[in-house]
Design a protein around this motif. Structure first.
Motif, mmCIF file in Angstrom:
data_model
loop_
_atom_site.group_PDB
_atom_site.id
_atom_site.type_symbol
_atom_site.label_atom_id
_atom_site.label_comp_id
_atom_site.label_asym_id
_atom_site.label_seq_id
_atom_site.Cartn_x
_atom_site.Cartn_y
_atom_site.Cartn_z
ATOM 1 N N ALA A 1 68.766 -18.271 6.282
ATOM 2 C CA ALA A 1 67.786 -17.407 6.945
ATOM 3 C C ALA A 1 67.099 -18.116 8.106
ATOM 4 O O ALA A 1 66.527 -17.467 8.990
ATOM 5 C CB ALA A 1 66.740 -16.936 5.932
ATOM 6 N N GLN B 1 75.296 -17.074 11.137
ATOM 7 C CA GLN B 1 74.772 -17.094 9.765
ATOM 8 C C GLN B 1 75.885 -16.963 8.724
ATOM 9 O O GLN B 1 75.721 -17.410 7.583
ATOM 10 C CB GLN B 1 73.754 -15.974 9.573
ATOM 11 C CG GLN B 1 72.410 -16.261 10.228
ATOM 12 C CD GLN B 1 71.392 -15.170 9.949
ATOM 13 O OE1 GLN B 1 71.470 -14.084 10.532
ATOM 14 N NE2 GLN B 1 70.459 -15.448 9.067
ATOM 15 N N SER C 1 61.813 -20.636 5.814
ATOM 16 C CA SER C 1 62.327 -20.254 4.490
ATOM 17 C C SER C 1 61.546 -20.999 3.409
ATOM 18 O O SER C 1 60.956 -22.053 3.672
ATOM 19 C CB SER C 1 63.813 -20.609 4.388
ATOM 20 O OG SER C 1 63.992 -22.013 4.465
#
Length: 382
Positions: A313, A346, A141
């Motif tokens: 992410a 997530q 990321s």
């Protein structure tokens, strides 16, 4: 991450020890049942067992520390004769416990007891040395890439670095990478948790003491600054230091010399200090809890490690990394994980950040069947 099994009949003791040890970065399991403890030892490569003397320690070749409400010398002698690496009395002094765990992990018994015949292959490799090189920082990321690029630029310099971020974000990992990328990489990397040391002991811990400096000073002892000479001193949770200790650290940084407790002799030290905190030090300065001059000394470069929710992410990559890492520690083949399970991970808030994610992945590997499913995440992670 070192693994600790807590075997104690008191639920409150188990909960207190688990909470504190997990805060310090340990992976823990706890039980009051001796049979359950033995079964856990057959599946999990524990580094140390904390056992109440009223319980029978599993015969699994794992070093243990005895905990007891008795304070007599006879009790301590019995525990040591039964194989204990150390003997601590209740209520437990957490600073002494952390030091005892560290000593036990770093200096395991020369000859371990035979492994139980039911153990899975590879499980008894419980005493693991720290790798010489820093672990990789996982993630692609923009937030994590920014941290990596900053480390690569700052590491070769001698600049002091302040690492900020919530608990469990990986501040120690950043500190180790700074050390590994510096000209001091061949020197020692010494860490001290400022929050775990009582204020009356912090000076001795950092600067050492001479024999007879105080009642329990039975021999001369080098402090963390001397131990880190030629290398890096990582001062974790520096925002929790007392004002008196802050003043002495400031002097050491300004003059590059220290004096042991009980001595008037100055000792020159060549140390790069990397500090970390989960507090807002500017707010602590405003409240009068932290010295502004010390802040400017330790914070030449500030590296902020983002919370996991800020780079969710990266959770698929982190999960895959932890599955492979933990499976290798257990001597098992990595389990596949369903995409729906990753998506469920997530969506979680992760107040404990990357440290919590690692513990969750370890739990899923232990409790799931052939593969990790979304149902497993729902069942074991809420």
């Amino acid at each position: 991450m070192a693994k600790v099994l807590i075997l104690d009949q008191s639920k409150s003791v188990r909960n207190i020890l688990r909470e504190r040890l997990e805060y310090e970065g340990f992976s823990t399991e706890a039980t009051e049942n001796e049979k359950e403890a033995s079964d856990m030892c057959a599946k999990i490569p524990f580094d140390v067992i904390l056992s109440d003397t009223a319980c029978k320690v599993p015969d699994a070749g794992i070093p243990f520390i005895a905990l007891s409400t008795e304070t007599s010398i006879d009790s301590a002698v019995r525990a040591v004769r039964n194989g204990a690496q150390d003997f601590l009395t209740k209520p437990i002094d957490m600073n002494h416990l952390l030091q005892s765990i560290q000593r036990t992990i770093e200096n395991p018994p020369a000859v371990a007891a035979p492994a139980a015949p039911t153990a899975a292959p590879g499980v008894r490799r419980s005493r693991r040395a720290r790798p010489a090189q820093a672990e990789p920082i996982i993630g692609d990321s923009p937030e994590i890439d920014r941290v990596r690029r900053l480390i690569d630029r700052v590491a070769p310099s001698e600049a002091r670095v302040l690492i900020t971020g919530e608990n469990g974000t990986g501040k120690e990992l950043v500190a180790r990478r700074l050390h590994a990328g510096s000209a001091r990489a061949a020197g020692p990397f010494v860490e001290v948790n400022c929050a775990a040391i009582p204020s009356e002991l912090i000076e001795s811990e950092l600067f050492g003491h001479e024999r007879g400096a105080f009642t329990s000073a039975i021999k001369q002892r080098k402090g963390k600054f001397e131990q880190a000479d030629g290398g890096t001193l990582f001062m974790d949770e520096i925002g929790d230091m007392s004002p008196a200790a802050q003043a002495k650290v400031l002097r050491a940084l300004q003059e590059r010399r220290i004096s042991r407790v009980g001595s008037d002799k100055d000792i020159e030290v060549d140390v790069r200090v990397v500090a970390a905190t989960n507090k807002d030090l500017r707010e602590e300065i405003r409240r009068g809890n932290f010295r502004e001059d010390l802040y400017h000394r330790i914070g030449v470069i500030v590296v902020r490690v983002p919370a996991l929710r800020e780079h969710a992410a990266d959770i698929p990559l982190l999960t895959d990394h932890f599955i492979r890492l933990i499976s290798a520690e257990y001597g098992l083949a990595p389990k596949p994980i369903d995409p729906e399970a990753v998506a469920a991970l997530q969506a979680m808030p992760w107040s404990g950040n990357v440290r919590e994610l690692r513990n969750v992945v370890e739990r899923l590997l232990i409790l799931s069947d052939g593969r990790i499913t979304a149902a497993d995440v729902k069942a074991y992670c809420n």
